[in-house]
Structures are given as structure tokens and as C-alpha cells.
Design an enzyme around this catalytic site. Structure first.
Site, PDB file in Angstrom:
ATOM      1  N   GLU A  30      12.929  13.251 -26.823  1.00 33.75           N
ATOM      2  CA  GLU A  30      12.546  12.680 -28.153  1.00 33.75           C
ATOM      3  C   GLU A  30      12.409  14.804 -29.286  1.00 33.75           C
ATOM      4  O   GLU A  30      11.560  15.309 -28.715  1.00 33.75           O
ATOM      5  CB  GLU A  30      10.682  12.825 -28.649  1.00 33.75           C
ATOM      6  N   HIS A  32      10.325  16.288 -31.551  1.00 37.17           N
ATOM      7  CA  HIS A  32       9.113  15.915 -31.029  1.00 37.17           C
ATOM      8  C   HIS A  32       8.774  18.690 -31.257  1.00 37.17           C
ATOM      9  O   HIS A  32       9.176  19.052 -30.527  1.00 37.17           O
ATOM     10  CB  HIS A  32       8.436  16.878 -30.089  1.00 37.17           C
ATOM     11  N   ASP A  60      12.029  10.875 -33.780  1.00 30.40           N
ATOM     12  CA  ASP A  60      11.337  10.515 -34.111  1.00 30.40           C
ATOM     13  C   ASP A  60      11.507  11.095 -35.974  1.00 30.40           C
ATOM     14  O   ASP A  60      11.173  12.392 -35.507  1.00 30.40           O
ATOM     15  CB  ASP A  60      10.605  11.015 -33.037  1.00 30.40           C
ATOM     16  N   HIS A  63       9.061  13.817 -36.905  1.00 26.72           N
ATOM     17  CA  HIS A  63       9.106  14.946 -36.194  1.00 26.72           C
ATOM     18  C   HIS A  63       9.249  15.615 -37.018  1.00 26.72           C
ATOM     19  O   HIS A  63      10.179  16.872 -36.880  1.00 26.72           O
ATOM     20  CB  HIS A  63       8.487  14.954 -34.413  1.00 26.72           C
ATOM     21  N   HIS A  86      11.671   6.280 -33.802  1.00 29.46           N
ATOM     22  CA  HIS A  86      10.640   6.571 -33.964  1.00 29.46           C
ATOM     23  C   HIS A  86      10.068   6.459 -35.507  1.00 29.46           C
ATOM     24  O   HIS A  86      10.218   7.620 -36.011  1.00 29.46           O
ATOM     25  CB  HIS A  86       9.872   7.308 -32.910  1.00 29.46           C
ATOM     26  N   TYR A 105      -3.503  10.261 -29.158  1.00 29.82           N
ATOM     27  CA  TYR A 105      -3.757   9.657 -27.534  1.00 29.82           C
ATOM     28  C   TYR A 105      -5.216   9.669 -27.754  1.00 29.82           C
ATOM     29  O   TYR A 105      -6.522   8.890 -26.697  1.00 29.82           O
ATOM     30  CB  TYR A 105      -3.525  10.328 -26.876  1.00 29.82           C
ATOM     31  N   GLU A 142       5.011   3.292 -35.314  1.00 29.20           N
ATOM     32  CA  GLU A 142       4.719   3.720 -34.349  1.00 29.20           C
ATOM     33  C   GLU A 142       3.112   3.380 -34.860  1.00 29.20           C
ATOM     34  O   GLU A 142       3.554   3.971 -36.471  1.00 29.20           O
ATOM     35  CB  GLU A 142       4.714   5.158 -33.875  1.00 29.20           C
TER      36      GLU A 142
END
Length: 175
Positions: A30, A32, A60, A63, A86, A105, A142
């Protein structure tokens, strides 16, 4: 060019890709921040260093933009290696901290600055136009904020309106 030391310290991603290929799988890295795929140039370098047909990218979009690249231009350069997308957005660059892992998170983390897909800094109308006619596109919306079902439903409906009524751009469930 010699591999970067960070690749040498980890298990060889080329070998991991060979194992994945033996099982008809692909390995996706990914894009990131803070990784070997944190901007367009480093991501393309990683793909070249791994040099395996089973090593692909999870693009993504936020990002990529965060890394300083124009998502449309970066997409054009990376397209042969992309297998998944994403899609998320943010109010401004000043709000990017909301997506730092320690915050996003955490149940008590801030959600200030997250926006529905078409309300933030990334021009998703322009970006999704690049994907419009590709029948193999797979993507994930997302959303880490509150009211997830309504926000994701709204994003999905906006994408459907953008694409037209004959086919939904993304393979999504019925939210």
C-alpha cells in the site's frame, strides 16, 4: 542499482511474491507515509527492486496526495502495477494527522478533518474519471468516522451518479 538497506533487512519481498504466485495470489504493497512506498518515485522504485509479476500495489489515493504527488499523474505512472484502490478524503493538509495509525485506529481518536469522499481536498471527480472505463477496477471506500453506514452509502451513491446508472464503478455491497 543496489537494493535499499531497508529491503535487505526484511524478508525478501521478491521471495514472498514467488510464494504467493505459487498459490495464484498477489502481494500488494500500500502507498503509505513512512514506508518504502510513501511517494510516487519511491513506490515505483520499490516495484522495480522487487521485480516480480505477483508484486502489485494498493493505491491509496489520499496517501499518494499526502506524499506530494498528483493522484492522476501518479496513477498514470503506476497503473500497470495497481490491483486495488483505497478511497478516502480529508478537509486539508493540516488535518492529515487524523489518519496517523495511533489516532485513526484508536476508539477515542479524533475524527476531525475526515470528510465524505467528494467533500475534501482530493478531487475525486477528476481521479475517478481515470478509472471510469476500466472494468477491472476494485476499490474500497474507507471511513473511520461516525455514522459510517450513511457516509459510505452517500459516497457509493455519489460514485454511482458520477458513473451513470448502467454500472456502478466500484464493486460494493448494498449499504
Amino acid at each position: 542499482m543496489p537494493p535499499r538497506p531497508a529491503l535487505a533487512r526484511r524478508q525478501n519481498p521478491h521471495e514472498i511474491s514467488e510464494i504467493a504466485q505459487d498459490f495464484d495470489l498477489e502481494v500488494l504493497a500500500e502507498t503509505h507515509p513512512g514506508t518504502l512506498a510513501d511517494c510516487g518515485a519511491s513506490t515505483l522504485r520499490l516495484v522495480a527492486e522487487v521485480d516480480h509479476p505477483a508484486f502489485k500495489l494498493n493505491f491509496d489515493t489520499l496517501h499518494v496526495w499526502e506524499g506530494g504527488d498528483d493522484p492522476v499523474a501518479a496513477h498514470a505512472a503506476m497503473r500497470p502495477h495497481i490491483r486495488h484502490y483505497h478511497l478516502k478524503n480529508v478537509r486539508s493538509r493540516a488535518d492529515l494527522r487524523v489518519f496517523e495509525p495511533a489516532n485513526v485506529y484508536a476508539a477515542a481518536g479524533s475524527r476531525e478533518g475526515m470528510t465524505p469522499l467528494f467533500d475534501g481536498k482530493i478531487d475525486y471527480r477528476r481521479f475517478l474519471a481515470e478509472l471510469r472505463d476500466d472494468p477491472d477496477v476494485e476499490a474500497s471506500l474507507e471511513w473511520f468516522g461516525n455514522d459510517c453506514f450513511n457516509v459510505l452509502r452517500g459516497d457509493r451513491q455519489a460514485i454511482k451518479r458520477l458513473k451513470g446508472h448502467d454500472e456502478v464503478l466500484l464493486r460494493t455491497g448494498s449499504f
